[in-house]
Design a protein around this motif. Structure first.
Motif, PDB file in Angstrom:
ATOM      1  N   ARG A  67     -71.937 -21.823 -13.543  1.00 65.21           N
ATOM      2  CA  ARG A  67     -72.241 -20.539 -12.901  1.00 65.21           C
ATOM      3  C   ARG A  67     -73.350 -19.765 -13.621  1.00 65.21           C
ATOM      4  N   ASN A  68     -74.289 -20.480 -14.209  1.00 67.80           N
ATOM      5  CA  ASN A  68     -75.340 -19.813 -14.994  1.00 67.80           C
ATOM      6  C   ASN A  68     -76.719 -19.975 -14.373  1.00 67.80           C
ATOM      7  N   LEU A  69     -76.780 -20.098 -13.056  1.00 68.10           N
ATOM      8  CA  LEU A  69     -78.072 -20.342 -12.401  1.00 68.10           C
ATOM      9  C   LEU A  69     -79.085 -19.240 -12.697  1.00 68.10           C
ATOM     10  N   LYS A  70     -78.613 -18.028 -12.870  1.00 64.86           N
ATOM     11  CA  LYS A  70     -79.518 -16.899 -13.102  1.00 64.86           C
ATOM     12  C   LYS A  70     -80.393 -17.110 -14.329  1.00 64.86           C
ATOM     13  N   GLU A  71     -79.907 -17.911 -15.297  1.00 67.43           N
ATOM     14  CA  GLU A  71     -80.673 -18.160 -16.521  1.00 67.43           C
ATOM     15  C   GLU A  71     -82.011 -18.826 -16.252  1.00 67.43           C
ATOM     16  N   VAL A  72     -82.135 -19.535 -15.143  1.00 62.35           N
ATOM     17  CA  VAL A  72     -83.375 -20.262 -14.874  1.00 62.35           C
ATOM     18  C   VAL A  72     -84.561 -19.311 -14.766  1.00 62.35           C
ATOM     19  N   PHE A  73     -84.304 -18.063 -14.367  1.00 60.84           N
ATOM     20  CA  PHE A  73     -85.397 -17.088 -14.251  1.00 60.84           C
ATOM     21  C   PHE A  73     -85.885 -16.613 -15.616  1.00 60.84           C
ATOM     22  N   ASN A  74     -85.175 -16.967 -16.683  1.00 64.14           N
ATOM     23  CA  ASN A  74     -85.625 -16.639 -18.045  1.00 64.14           C
ATOM     24  C   ASN A  74     -86.657 -17.636 -18.558  1.00 64.14           C
ATOM     25  N   ILE A  75     -86.854 -18.716 -17.840  1.00 65.59           N
ATOM     26  CA  ILE A  75     -87.841 -19.713 -18.251  1.00 65.59           C
ATOM     27  C   ILE A  75     -89.246 -19.151 -18.063  1.00 65.59           C
ATOM     28  N   GLU A  76     -90.052 -19.259 -19.112  1.00 61.70           N
ATOM     29  CA  GLU A  76     -91.441 -18.808 -19.048  1.00 61.70           C
ATOM     30  C   GLU A  76     -92.348 -20.011 -18.826  1.00 61.70           C
ATOM     31  N   LEU A  77     -93.146 -19.970 -17.776  1.00 61.72           N
ATOM     32  CA  LEU A  77     -94.094 -21.047 -17.512  1.00 61.72           C
ATOM     33  C   LEU A  77     -95.209 -21.007 -18.553  1.00 61.72           C
ATOM     34  N   LEU A  78     -95.740 -22.163 -18.890  1.00 65.25           N
ATOM     35  CA  LEU A  78     -96.888 -22.200 -19.786  1.00 65.25           C
ATOM     36  C   LEU A  78     -98.090 -21.552 -19.109  1.00 65.25           C
ATOM     37  N   ASP A  79     -99.058 -21.112 -19.916  1.00 69.58           N
ATOM     38  CA  ASP A  79    -100.141 -20.251 -19.430  1.00 69.58           C
ATOM     39  C   ASP A  79    -100.872 -20.795 -18.212  1.00 69.58           C
ATOM     40  N   GLN A  80    -101.201 -22.061 -18.197  1.00 67.30           N
ATOM     41  CA  GLN A  80    -102.021 -22.621 -17.126  1.00 67.30           C
ATOM     42  C   GLN A  80    -101.194 -23.329 -16.059  1.00 67.30           C
ATOM     43  N   HIS A  81     -99.942 -22.949 -15.926  1.00 69.21           N
ATOM     44  CA  HIS A  81     -99.053 -23.607 -14.987  1.00 69.21           C
ATOM     45  C   HIS A  81     -98.514 -22.628 -13.935  1.00 69.21           C
ATOM     46  N   ALA A  82     -98.403 -23.105 -12.694  1.00 69.55           N
ATOM     47  CA  ALA A  82     -97.951 -22.262 -11.585  1.00 69.55           C
ATOM     48  C   ALA A  82     -96.493 -22.482 -11.232  1.00 69.55           C
ATOM     49  N   ILE A  83     -95.928 -23.622 -11.627  1.00 65.57           N
ATOM     50  CA  ILE A  83     -94.518 -23.892 -11.346  1.00 65.57           C
ATOM     51  C   ILE A  83     -93.870 -24.554 -12.554  1.00 65.57           C
ATOM     52  N   ALA A  84     -92.548 -24.552 -12.570  1.00 64.71           N
ATOM     53  CA  ALA A  84     -91.770 -25.318 -13.542  1.00 64.71           C
ATOM     54  C   ALA A  84     -90.813 -26.199 -12.751  1.00 64.71           C
ATOM     55  N   ALA A  85     -90.652 -27.437 -13.193  1.00 66.90           N
ATOM     56  CA  ALA A  85     -89.812 -28.380 -12.462  1.00 66.90           C
ATOM     57  C   ALA A  85     -89.305 -29.463 -13.399  1.00 66.90           C
ATOM     58  N   VAL A  86     -88.402 -30.290 -12.891  1.00 72.16           N
ATOM     59  CA  VAL A  86     -87.821 -31.386 -13.665  1.00 72.16           C
ATOM     60  C   VAL A  86     -88.526 -32.689 -13.299  1.00 72.16           C
ATOM     61  N   ARG A  87     -88.803 -33.483 -14.294  1.00 69.47           N
ATOM     62  CA  ARG A  87     -89.440 -34.786 -14.095  1.00 69.47           C
ATOM     63  C   ARG A  87     -88.595 -35.653 -13.150  1.00 69.47           C
ATOM     64  N   VAL A  88     -89.249 -36.452 -12.310  1.00 70.34           N
ATOM     65  CA  VAL A  88     -88.519 -37.371 -11.429  1.00 70.34           C
ATOM     66  C   VAL A  88     -87.676 -38.311 -12.284  1.00 70.34           C
ATOM     67  N   ASN A  89     -86.463 -38.632 -11.804  1.00 66.49           N
ATOM     68  CA  ASN A  89     -85.551 -39.381 -12.676  1.00 66.49           C
ATOM     69  C   ASN A  89     -86.021 -40.798 -12.974  1.00 66.49           C
ATOM     70  N   ARG A  90     -86.922 -41.354 -12.183  1.00 63.16           N
ATOM     71  CA  ARG A  90     -87.429 -42.685 -12.522  1.00 63.16           C
ATOM     72  C   ARG A  90     -88.344 -42.646 -13.745  1.00 63.16           C
ATOM     73  N   GLN A  91     -88.733 -41.439 -14.189  1.00 64.26           N
ATOM     74  CA  GLN A  91     -89.523 -41.299 -15.409  1.00 64.26           C
ATOM     75  C   GLN A  91     -88.700 -40.772 -16.582  1.00 64.26           C
ATOM     76  N   TRP A  92     -87.406 -40.570 -16.396  1.00 62.08           N
ATOM     77  CA  TRP A  92     -86.593 -40.069 -17.508  1.00 62.08           C
ATOM     78  C   TRP A  92     -86.569 -41.068 -18.657  1.00 62.08           C
ATOM     79  N   LEU A  93     -86.383 -42.333 -18.322  1.00 66.31           N
ATOM     80  CA  LEU A  93     -86.290 -43.361 -19.354  1.00 66.31           C
ATOM     81  C   LEU A  93     -87.615 -44.067 -19.591  1.00 66.31           C
ATOM     82  N   ASP A  94     -88.503 -44.000 -18.616  1.00 68.96           N
ATOM     83  CA  ASP A  94     -89.800 -44.670 -18.738  1.00 68.96           C
ATOM     84  C   ASP A  94     -90.872 -43.788 -18.115  1.00 68.96           C
ATOM     85  N   PRO A  95     -91.425 -42.826 -18.871  1.00 68.25           N
ATOM     86  CA  PRO A  95     -92.412 -41.894 -18.328  1.00 68.25           C
ATOM     87  C   PRO A  95     -93.722 -42.547 -17.914  1.00 68.25           C
ATOM     88  N   SER A  96     -93.899 -43.840 -18.231  1.00 64.93           N
ATOM     89  CA  SER A  96     -95.140 -44.521 -17.842  1.00 64.93           C
ATOM     90  C   SER A  96     -95.098 -44.995 -16.380  1.00 64.93           C
TER      91      SER A  96
END
Length: 348
Positions: free
Chosen positions: A137-166
């Protein structure tokens, strides 16, 4: 009872109450809600029953300071429970043949139009797909995330790259681009002002005009191509893409958002999804014979324990790599440059 200032002696106080018209403090001393953040989502007619279940779960989180907005491009009246706001916006997908994969509703393309539509009204938007459940029940915390300066969105990497980002997104390969990190577009924290600043709309339009209209991951592919170098990577607890093999890890690492992004859906017959994610659909699907017929049978307590133990056993195979992947995030609200893998062991 509301205490009113004397009009003659407190002109400035009255002016302050009236400032902002309908979007500022109301007459008679009542405060109009002026939220800085909104959760936005969309679906088509066929997904409205699923959307109502999603809304019911969202309401249980009790987010009074965050607007809940259902976006649609359809003109028909849509009745959704309060306090959900129904907003009609332009859908870029209606102007093109963008349904290369039929399981993706055309309404999914609305997410490309939302940042510009809501620019000036909200500081941050949280876009969510409706095939999502909330584990904590802590979804509200996501709004505390600060995007890096040159970024317009924040998101999670696709799961097929979790173990192999290449692993490369097929659309990057077909476009002649090199390997790049890719994100799942089912959960996106968006800064509308930066979206405008970095001309993301123009980038999307350019991709649609120059690279055809049949993409491997449909709208997600378009967004990844347009947002290359413009997104911050966040912890998978905000978008845990549920798979049988890694299902137990969602519970082990305290995922906030469980995303049924693949073929396994909680409202269809599947023996590898816990009862807690299936039960919400029984109440709202019971009046729809067709949907009710597809609902899975709930596990008995013994079957549930056996299923969870099976998920635990399967999750052990990749446990070390998953742990290294998650360790990259010092806090649940950390944001990273996805181009820099640091100590991510899957690259070594």
């Amino acid at each position: 009872m509301v205490a009113f200032p004397s009009l003659r002696k407190n002109t400035k106080a009255w002016a302050s109450r009236l400032k902002g018209g309908l979007h500022g403090p109301l007459f008679f001393g009542l405060q109009m809600r002026d939220n800085k953040h909104a959760i936005v989502f969309s679906s088509d007619k066929n997904w409205l029953p699923h959307t109502r279940v999603f809304i019911e779960q969202l309401q249980k989180l009790r987010l009074p300071d965050i607007d809940l907005i259902y976006c649609t491009s359809e003109s028909e009246q849509i009745d959704l429970p309060k306090p959900v706001i129904v907003e009609r916006i332009k859908n870029i997908g209606e102007e093109r043949e963008l349904s290369a994969i039929t399981r993706i509703p055309r309404a999914a393309y609305l997410r490309m139009s939302m940042p510009t539509h809501f620019r000036g009204r909200y500081k941050k938007l949280l876009y969510l797909d409706v095939d999502i459940a909330f584990f904590r029940r802590n979804l509200k915390e996501v709004f505390n995330i600060e995007l890096l300066d040159q970024h317009a969105i924040a998101a999670v990497r696709v799961n097929r790259q979790w173990l192999d980002p290449s692993r490369m997104l097929p659309d990057f390969k077909e476009s002649g681009l090199g390997p790049a990190p890719s994100f799942n577009s089912g959960v996106m924290l968006i800064d509308p002002e930066k979206w405008y600043q970095f001309s993301v709309d123009a980038r999307i339009e350019h991709i649609l005009n120059t690279q055809g209209e049949h993409f491997y991951d449909v709208d997600q592919s378009v967004l990844n191509l347009a947002m290359r170098g413009l997104w911050s990577e966040i912890s998978p607890v905000w978008n845990w893409m549920y798979q049988q093999k890694r299902g137990f890890n969602a519970f082990r690492y305290g995922a906030e958002v469980i995303h049924f992004a693949g073929k396994q859906k909680p409202w269809e017959r599947n023996k590898f999804i816990p009862n807690r994610f299936v039960k919400p659909y029984f109440k709202l699907f019971e009046e729809n014979v067709e949907l009710a017929r597809k609902l899975p049978k709930l596990h008995s307590p013994r079957e549930e324990m056996k299923m969870l133990y099976g998920l635990y056993q399967e999750s052990r195979e990749d446990q070390a790599k998953i742990r290294e992947y998650i360790k990259r995030f010092e806090r649940r609200t950390s944001s990273l440059n996805p181009e820099i893998y640091g100590q991510y062991s899957a690259l070594t």
